[in-house]
Design an enzyme around this catalytic site. Structure first.
Site, PDB file in Angstrom:
ATOM      1  N   SER A  73       0.795  -1.228   0.000  1.00  0.00           N
ATOM      2  CA  SER A  73       0.000   0.000   0.000  1.00  0.00           C
ATOM      3  C   SER A  73       0.827   1.276   0.000  1.00  0.00           C
ATOM      4  CB  SER A  73      -0.936   0.016   1.217  1.00  0.00           C
ATOM      5  OG  SER A  73      -0.206  -0.153   2.417  1.00  0.00           O
ATOM      6  N   ASP A 105      -2.500   8.199   7.970  1.00  0.00           N
ATOM      7  CA  ASP A 105      -3.468   7.364   8.667  1.00  0.00           C
ATOM      8  C   ASP A 105      -2.734   6.436   9.623  1.00  0.00           C
ATOM      9  OD1 ASP A 105      -2.371   5.358   7.087  1.00  0.00           O
ATOM     10  OD2 ASP A 105      -4.111   5.179   5.761  1.00  0.00           O
ATOM     11  N   HIS A 112       0.198   4.766   7.094  1.00  0.00           N
ATOM     12  CA  HIS A 112       0.860   5.339   5.919  1.00  0.00           C
ATOM     13  C   HIS A 112       1.316   6.781   6.118  1.00  0.00           C
ATOM     14  CE1 HIS A 112      -2.039   2.227   4.566  1.00  0.00           C
ATOM     15  NE2 HIS A 112      -0.953   1.807   3.934  1.00  0.00           N
TER      16      HIS A 112
END
Length: 372
Positions: free
Chosen positions: A43, A337, A340
């Site tokens: 991600s 978040d 990340h």
């Protein structure tokens, strides 16, 4: 943009120059050196592949993600804006590679009309070196499958450019790999099955040996220039900090991140000794990230523990979803978040990847790698 050449057309400097002029209007310095970027990972570098995975729980194609992206909309990036590979693409003068699944979602298969010569992004939120990490997120594209998808792109390039042209194109392209965090998160998860099968050392050794096999497959399919990112200070992300009543970092997770990184650096040296035409830049994410945590004021960061977007303790009880709140100043936060980095943090990382000293990028940085 998709482009095709006949099998007889040699992909040489003139072809590369013509392509860059066609795409950008004028040729930048790096046009002939870096014709494409191929991205593999999780991600941290996903640009929207998971948008096409119906079962995946690891998605970012909704607000407040993308609030600072040029379009102001969520793209599938786990960020308020761009991520590190977007900035790396900017550095080499190429568009950020599109997500692989966007190329085949309607066409169902690759063809001359949808393969992009400037590169492809195969990264997937929740992905790991091992296939099992997708159990945490129901669905992702593990590295094994990402490499399989690349094999289809490789075959299409050979069909379009001829074997000599394809190899010339790929040997100058960058192959960027950012992966490993989810494997470690999975091991230290309280419901972990693999922690009952392997000691931590056995596990990180298996991570390294599995990655080596996949990189050798990539080498057999034309990859020569690798940009490899080590695992960061994963025990200091908000999701890990909130598990301590003091909000301190998870020491064990950080320790095994460093042990994996040591194995990764040894692996790269092995690959180089086995194949002298391999060139690489290893980015010490851990060291750079630790520097941001220890001296945040140097980079204009004032919040290193709490996420910008989320809810609850350290804004890490609930991820960044539409009902979450987000901070007004994203530039002073290390994390967007619970896992990340913010766009500004990714921009800092990209700067070190591109032109960092040997302390952070060994044996060379990417600016030097593209000239090899």
């Amino acid at each position: 943009m998709a482009i095709t050449f006949s099998n007889e057309a040699p992909f040489n400097f003139i072809t590369s120059l013509f392509f860059c002029v066609l795409v950008f209007g004028s040729c930048r310095v790096w046009c002939a050196s870096v014709p494409g970027i191929y991205i593999f990972g999780d991600s941290l570098v996903d640009v929207g592949n998971n948008n096409y995975l119906t079962l995946s729980l690891a998605k970012a194609d909704f607000p407040h993600n993308g609030v600072d992206f040029p379009t102001g909309k969520a793209t599938g990036r786990f960020s308020n804006g761009k991520n590190a590979v977007d900035f790396l693409a900017d550095k080499v003068g190429l568009p950020s590679p599109p997500p692989y699944l966007s190329l085949v979602s309607h066409a169902k298969k690759l063809s001359s009309t949808n393969v992009t010569l400037t590169g492809v992004n195969f990264a997937s939120g929740g992905a790991g070196i091992f296939n099992g990490t997708d159990e945490l997120f129901k669905q992702s594209i593990p590295l094994t499958k990402q490499v399989s998808y690349y094999s289809l792109v490789h075959d299409q390039l050979v069909q379009d450019l001829g074997s000599v042209g394809a190899q010339a194109h790929l040997s100058k392209s960058l192959f960027t790999i950012v992966i490993g965090s989810n494997d470690l998160f999975g091991y230290f998860n309280k419901d972990s099955k693999v922690s009952k099968q392997y000691t931590p050392q056995q596990y990180v050794d298996l991570m390294v040996s599995t990655l080596k096999g996949l990189m050798k497959r990539m080498y057999e399919m034309g990859a020569r220039k690798f940009v490899i990112s080590g695992v960061g200070v994963i025990g200091c992300c908000p999701a890990q900090r909130k598990q301590n009543t003091t909000s301190d970092c998870k020491v064990e997770a950080n320790y095994w991140s460093t042990k994996y990184n040591e194995g990764l650096k040894a692996l790269l040296k092995e690959l180089k000794s086995e194949s002298s035409d391999i060139h690489y830049s290893y980015f010490d994410t851990y060291d750079v990230m630790n520097g941001l945590i220890q001296h945040p004021e140097t980079y204009g960061i004032t919040e290193i523990k709490e996420a910008c977007c989320g809810l609850g303790n350290l804004k890490a009880d609930i991820p960044c979803i539409p009902i979450s709140t987000y901070c007004s100043n994203r530039k002073n936060h290390l994390f967007w978040d619970l896992y990340h980095p913010t766009e500004s943090t990714s921009h800092i990382f990209a700067g070190f990847i591109w032109s960092g000293s040997q302390q952070y990028s060994t044996p060379m940085n990417v600016e030097q790698l593209v000239k090899v």
